[in-house]
Design an enzyme around this catalytic site. Sequence first.
Site, mmCIF file in Angstrom:
data_model
loop_
_atom_site.group_PDB
_atom_site.id
_atom_site.type_symbol
_atom_site.label_atom_id
_atom_site.label_comp_id
_atom_site.label_asym_id
_atom_site.label_seq_id
_atom_site.Cartn_x
_atom_site.Cartn_y
_atom_site.Cartn_z
ATOM 1 C CG HIS A 49 -0.264 0.137 2.525
ATOM 2 N ND1 HIS A 49 0.158 -0.952 3.244
ATOM 3 C CD2 HIS A 49 0.102 1.218 3.253
ATOM 4 C CE1 HIS A 49 0.740 -0.550 4.358
ATOM 5 N NE2 HIS A 49 0.732 0.781 4.394
ATOM 6 C CB ALA A 50 1.032 4.351 -1.413
#
Length: 137
Positions: A49-50
């Site tokens: 994820h970011a």
Amino acid sequence: MEVIKYRFQQHGDERGQLVALEEMRDIPFEIKRVYYMYDTVDGVRRGYHAHRCLEQILIPIHGTCKIHLDNGSETAEVLLDKPYEGLYIANNMWREMYDFSEDAVLMVLASEYYDENDYIRDYDKFLAFVKEENKDK
């Protein structure tokens, strides 16, 4: 891609070592959340994820692990193996943690409280986010 590591001041003598961390001095943001990972199963990758806003510092309190970073145009693999070094991860960076040693404890200092809406968990949406963010620069 610039990989930013912070080397924290160590204090020690024959009794052992100590590292003290202070927000806005040793850590470049106000710390709003601290969490850590341990007993990570061999071969498992975490992260994927970011974040839209959140910044982080990852510190390998014990053991080692590797971090895959991706800013949408470049990637880097970073080994974390020193408890007095922390890896800075900006909001606009895809991250994956992997190759944890059996004894690994990875602590994360975060600039924001947990907010599921801040996560970008789909890689294609991350690429669109980065493209839009870079368009304004």
